[in-house]
Motif scaffolding. Sequence first.
Motif, mmCIF file in Angstrom:
data_model
loop_
_atom_site.group_PDB
_atom_site.id
_atom_site.type_symbol
_atom_site.label_atom_id
_atom_site.label_comp_id
_atom_site.label_asym_id
_atom_site.label_seq_id
_atom_site.Cartn_x
_atom_site.Cartn_y
_atom_site.Cartn_z
ATOM 1 N N ALA A 75 43.491 27.668 32.282
ATOM 2 C CA ALA A 75 43.797 27.847 30.950
ATOM 3 C C ALA A 75 43.582 29.275 30.249
ATOM 4 N N VAL A 76 42.205 29.732 30.753
ATOM 5 C CA VAL A 76 41.814 30.838 30.367
ATOM 6 C C VAL A 76 42.730 31.953 31.113
ATOM 7 N N GLU A 77 42.874 31.775 32.400
ATOM 8 C CA GLU A 77 43.663 32.979 33.028
ATOM 9 C C GLU A 77 44.854 33.094 32.322
ATOM 10 N N ARG A 78 45.743 32.076 31.971
ATOM 11 C CA ARG A 78 47.162 32.069 31.457
ATOM 12 C C ARG A 78 47.054 33.013 30.142
ATOM 13 N N ALA A 79 46.033 32.817 29.425
ATOM 14 C CA ALA A 79 45.773 33.460 28.067
ATOM 15 C C ALA A 79 45.504 35.102 28.318
ATOM 16 N N LEU A 80 45.083 35.387 29.377
ATOM 17 C CA LEU A 80 44.672 36.775 29.674
ATOM 18 C C LEU A 80 45.816 37.711 30.445
ATOM 19 N N ARG A 81 46.576 38.300 29.655
ATOM 20 C CA ARG A 81 47.683 39.137 30.082
ATOM 21 C C ARG A 81 47.474 40.619 30.261
ATOM 22 N N VAL A 82 47.691 41.141 31.340
ATOM 23 C CA VAL A 82 47.621 42.494 31.516
ATOM 24 C C VAL A 82 48.681 43.276 31.826
ATOM 25 N N THR A 83 48.956 44.328 31.124
ATOM 26 C CA THR A 83 50.034 45.138 31.196
ATOM 27 C C THR A 83 49.538 46.667 31.738
ATOM 28 N N SER A 84 50.425 47.373 32.310
ATOM 29 C CA SER A 84 49.683 48.657 32.586
ATOM 30 C C SER A 84 51.239 49.632 32.874
ATOM 31 N N SER A 85 50.850 50.820 32.239
ATOM 32 C CA SER A 85 52.206 51.922 32.386
ATOM 33 C C SER A 85 52.579 52.029 33.962
ATOM 34 N N PRO A 106 52.798 49.706 37.212
ATOM 35 C CA PRO A 106 52.644 48.360 37.456
ATOM 36 C C PRO A 106 51.767 48.329 38.596
ATOM 37 N N THR A 107 50.984 47.062 38.593
ATOM 38 C CA THR A 107 50.093 47.069 39.736
ATOM 39 C C THR A 107 50.278 45.330 40.279
ATOM 40 N N ASP A 108 49.493 45.010 41.199
ATOM 41 C CA ASP A 108 49.770 43.743 41.822
ATOM 42 C C ASP A 108 48.112 43.067 41.337
ATOM 43 N N GLY A 109 47.597 43.678 40.585
ATOM 44 C CA GLY A 109 46.173 43.014 40.119
ATOM 45 C C GLY A 109 46.093 41.432 39.609
ATOM 46 N N VAL A 110 45.064 40.775 40.104
ATOM 47 C CA VAL A 110 44.990 39.373 39.948
ATOM 48 C C VAL A 110 43.544 39.302 39.527
ATOM 49 N N TRP A 111 43.166 38.347 38.724
ATOM 50 C CA TRP A 111 42.145 37.725 38.226
ATOM 51 C C TRP A 111 41.223 36.959 39.337
ATOM 52 N N HIS A 112 39.931 37.259 39.117
ATOM 53 C CA HIS A 112 38.947 36.457 40.206
ATOM 54 C C HIS A 112 37.719 36.256 39.605
ATOM 55 N N TRP A 113 37.105 34.869 39.640
ATOM 56 C CA TRP A 113 36.106 34.449 38.885
ATOM 57 C C TRP A 113 34.781 34.780 39.915
ATOM 58 N N THR A 114 34.008 35.861 39.251
ATOM 59 C CA THR A 114 32.939 35.888 40.082
ATOM 60 C C THR A 114 31.797 35.255 39.787
ATOM 61 N N SER A 115 31.969 34.361 38.695
ATOM 62 C CA SER A 115 30.781 33.309 38.304
ATOM 63 C C SER A 115 31.528 32.153 37.372
ATOM 64 N N ASP A 116 31.000 31.227 36.932
ATOM 65 C CA ASP A 116 31.687 30.388 35.790
ATOM 66 C C ASP A 116 31.566 31.067 34.489
ATOM 67 N N THR A 117 30.754 32.182 34.300
ATOM 68 C CA THR A 117 30.681 32.897 32.964
ATOM 69 C C THR A 117 31.441 34.240 32.944
ATOM 70 N N GLU A 118 32.068 34.792 34.206
ATOM 71 C CA GLU A 118 32.573 36.055 34.350
ATOM 72 C C GLU A 118 33.740 36.086 35.059
ATOM 73 N N VAL A 119 34.964 36.775 34.772
ATOM 74 C CA VAL A 119 36.114 36.742 35.424
ATOM 75 C C VAL A 119 36.523 38.233 35.289
ATOM 76 N N HIS A 120 36.901 38.749 36.550
ATOM 77 C CA HIS A 120 37.437 40.187 36.669
ATOM 78 C C HIS A 120 38.751 40.284 37.091
ATOM 79 N N PHE A 121 39.467 41.495 36.689
ATOM 80 C CA PHE A 121 40.861 41.878 37.155
ATOM 81 C C PHE A 121 40.895 43.271 37.836
ATOM 82 N N ARG A 122 41.671 43.208 39.121
ATOM 83 C CA ARG A 122 41.613 44.597 39.898
ATOM 84 C C ARG A 122 42.992 44.337 40.510
ATOM 85 N N PRO A 123 43.223 45.594 40.836
ATOM 86 C CA PRO A 123 44.651 45.591 41.794
ATOM 87 C C PRO A 123 43.958 45.662 43.285
ATOM 88 N N SER A 124 45.132 45.579 44.255
ATOM 89 C CA SER A 124 44.617 45.552 45.583
ATOM 90 C C SER A 124 43.986 46.838 45.866
#
Length: 396
Positions: free
Chosen positions: A173-183, A185-203
Amino acid sequence: MRGASALVTAVALVLLAGCQDGGTAAAPTGTPTTPPSTAAPAPAAVRLSLADGATDVSPRTPLEVAVTDGELTGVRVVDAAGAEVPGAVADSPADPALDVWTPQTPLAYGARYTLTATAAGDDDRPAEAAATFTTVTPRTQQTPSIGPLDGQTVGVGMPIRVFFEQPVTEKAAVERALRVTSSTPTDGVWHWTSDTEVHFRPSQYWPEHTDVTLDAGLYGVPLGGGVWGRTDRTVSFRVGERHVSIVDAATHRLAVYDGDQLVQDFPMSAGSPDNPSANGPHVVTEMNRDRVMDSSTYGVPVDSPDGYRTAVQYAVRISDSGEFVHAAPWSVAQQGRANVSHGCINLSTADARWFFGFSQPGDVVEIRGSDGGTLRSDVADWTIPWEQWRAGSALA
């Protein structure tokens, strides 16, 4: 012959007359007859997505209306005091057969509302459906911290990081609410590094000169355990110049690149065999003109044989485990020849001053050829293979 012809004609007339009834012509052979329809138009039916009496409804739940055998004529939402809530109706993006009412401002937590929809049927008779519902009352609400900061310019290695105060169990539910846009476009994806932290990066590292926006629509989103998002946030930042530096612990050199151009090649000293630097891409997260290096910050007491407390200049942090690029005038004789540090990258004061002025948070420092294994850090995102990174999404 004339007599025979007249006889044939007379017989034909007799036969034709025998096929008639009261002067009304019969329907041509093979032509079906369709009786006029006498069925009355079906009455309109209105259906709502919420059942009457629904409770613990998210303030973001779509208020959907479906009409059959008629046309929707109005949707009205009122609060517990009977005051109308301003909103608008539009086609559902998920199903064009549905209409969705959206409020001008989000519905409140812990509040009662009544939804009423009306329609006009094909039989010209009105139809109506109504449902009273109550939105959820959170046990507590939370607004996460986000990095980079709004308006900041960062290097190509800086991930988007979202920090929560309590463990998140509703990760999808949290990921669906986190929307990333960029001038760009990238293939970025969210990744949970822990239960309290989520990161987004491209390949790959971010493209330089890219504008990035995170819309964190977390109001009305469950985080888990009775915790709900307190508010929506938008953070926009810019990815600046591509700065990727290569530390070769085997040759004791630091190669600094601005884009594809090599701009500096410094002699340096990396971590000693007893305290080797970690391999892999490191990300600049902090810069201090003056800093006191304290071994106790990573678990080594200052008064122990391997402990230290040393003032340094031009300190560029590249991990949360105590690794910096900084000035170390005491090791100039070993720089370019041997690795003698406690894990940091030692430079002369002049070289460290230049690197400090060149650097920005989010720049990348890739360390190679060390015996220290692979980096393990809060920002070790680029050491994780892409397929493994993608698997760390709750939506994978």
